[in-house]
Design a protein around this motif. Structure first.
Motif, PDB file in Angstrom:
ATOM      1  N   TRP A 109      30.218  50.070  36.460  1.00 34.76           N
ATOM      2  CA  TRP A 109      29.380  49.289  36.352  1.00 34.76           C
ATOM      3  C   TRP A 109      28.781  48.293  38.027  1.00 34.76           C
ATOM      4  O   TRP A 109      27.940  47.933  38.826  1.00 34.76           O
ATOM      5  CB  TRP A 109      29.824  48.018  35.688  1.00 34.76           C
ATOM      6  CG  TRP A 109      29.987  46.404  36.515  1.00 34.76           C
ATOM      7  CD1 TRP A 109      29.399  45.315  35.924  1.00 34.76           C
ATOM      8  CD2 TRP A 109      30.263  45.672  37.590  1.00 34.76           C
ATOM      9  NE1 TRP A 109      29.169  44.334  36.520  1.00 34.76           N
ATOM     10  CE2 TRP A 109      29.300  43.790  36.992  1.00 34.76           C
ATOM     11  CE3 TRP A 109      31.406  45.674  37.979  1.00 34.76           C
ATOM     12  CZ2 TRP A 109      30.024  43.523  38.203  1.00 34.76           C
ATOM     13  CZ3 TRP A 109      31.455  44.693  39.006  1.00 34.76           C
ATOM     14  CH2 TRP A 109      30.779  43.259  38.881  1.00 34.76           C
ATOM     15  N   TYR A 115      33.648  50.354  34.557  1.00 38.32           N
ATOM     16  CA  TYR A 115      33.511  49.693  35.671  1.00 38.32           C
ATOM     17  C   TYR A 115      33.074  50.663  36.230  1.00 38.32           C
ATOM     18  O   TYR A 115      32.257  49.967  37.670  1.00 38.32           O
ATOM     19  CB  TYR A 115      35.633  49.664  36.436  1.00 38.32           C
ATOM     20  CG  TYR A 115      35.553  48.645  35.107  1.00 38.32           C
ATOM     21  CD1 TYR A 115      35.363  46.562  35.590  1.00 38.32           C
ATOM     22  CD2 TYR A 115      36.759  48.568  34.245  1.00 38.32           C
ATOM     23  CE1 TYR A 115      35.868  46.000  34.802  1.00 38.32           C
ATOM     24  CE2 TYR A 115      37.539  47.874  33.494  1.00 38.32           C
ATOM     25  CZ  TYR A 115      36.562  46.451  33.651  1.00 38.32           C
ATOM     26  OH  TYR A 115      37.817  45.649  33.000  1.00 38.32           O
ATOM     27  N   TYR A 159      27.169  46.652  29.749  1.00 37.83           N
ATOM     28  CA  TYR A 159      28.126  46.722  28.612  1.00 37.83           C
ATOM     29  C   TYR A 159      27.052  47.270  27.157  1.00 37.83           C
ATOM     30  O   TYR A 159      27.853  48.231  26.441  1.00 37.83           O
ATOM     31  CB  TYR A 159      28.814  45.320  27.789  1.00 37.83           C
ATOM     32  CG  TYR A 159      29.351  45.240  27.351  1.00 37.83           C
ATOM     33  CD1 TYR A 159      30.435  46.072  26.940  1.00 37.83           C
ATOM     34  CD2 TYR A 159      28.618  44.630  26.327  1.00 37.83           C
ATOM     35  CE1 TYR A 159      31.977  46.373  25.499  1.00 37.83           C
ATOM     36  CE2 TYR A 159      29.807  44.310  25.149  1.00 37.83           C
ATOM     37  CZ  TYR A 159      30.977  45.386  24.838  1.00 37.83           C
ATOM     38  OH  TYR A 159      31.678  45.644  23.444  1.00 37.83           O
TER      39      TYR A 159
END
Length: 50
Positions: free
Chosen positions: A16, A13, A3
């Motif tokens: 990540w 996402y 982030y």
């Protein structure tokens, strides 16, 4: 940490998950190598135990 590097965007996402999978892959390989080396070391130090 993703982030802070990427920010919260529509690709957050995916970024990540990619980071997580690559970290898991690297850690699994390092763990496998470490287990193999320790196993060989123990086998040399204690040859008559098993």
């Amino acid at each position: 940490m993703t982030y802070m590097n990427v920010g919260f965007t529509k690709h957050f996402y995916i970024d990540w998950l990619t980071s997580l999978l690559s970290a898991l892959l690297v850690m699994a390989l390092i763990g496998l190598i470490m287990i193999t080396l320790i196993n060989k070391l123990i086998a040399k130090l204690l040859p008559n135990t098993s």
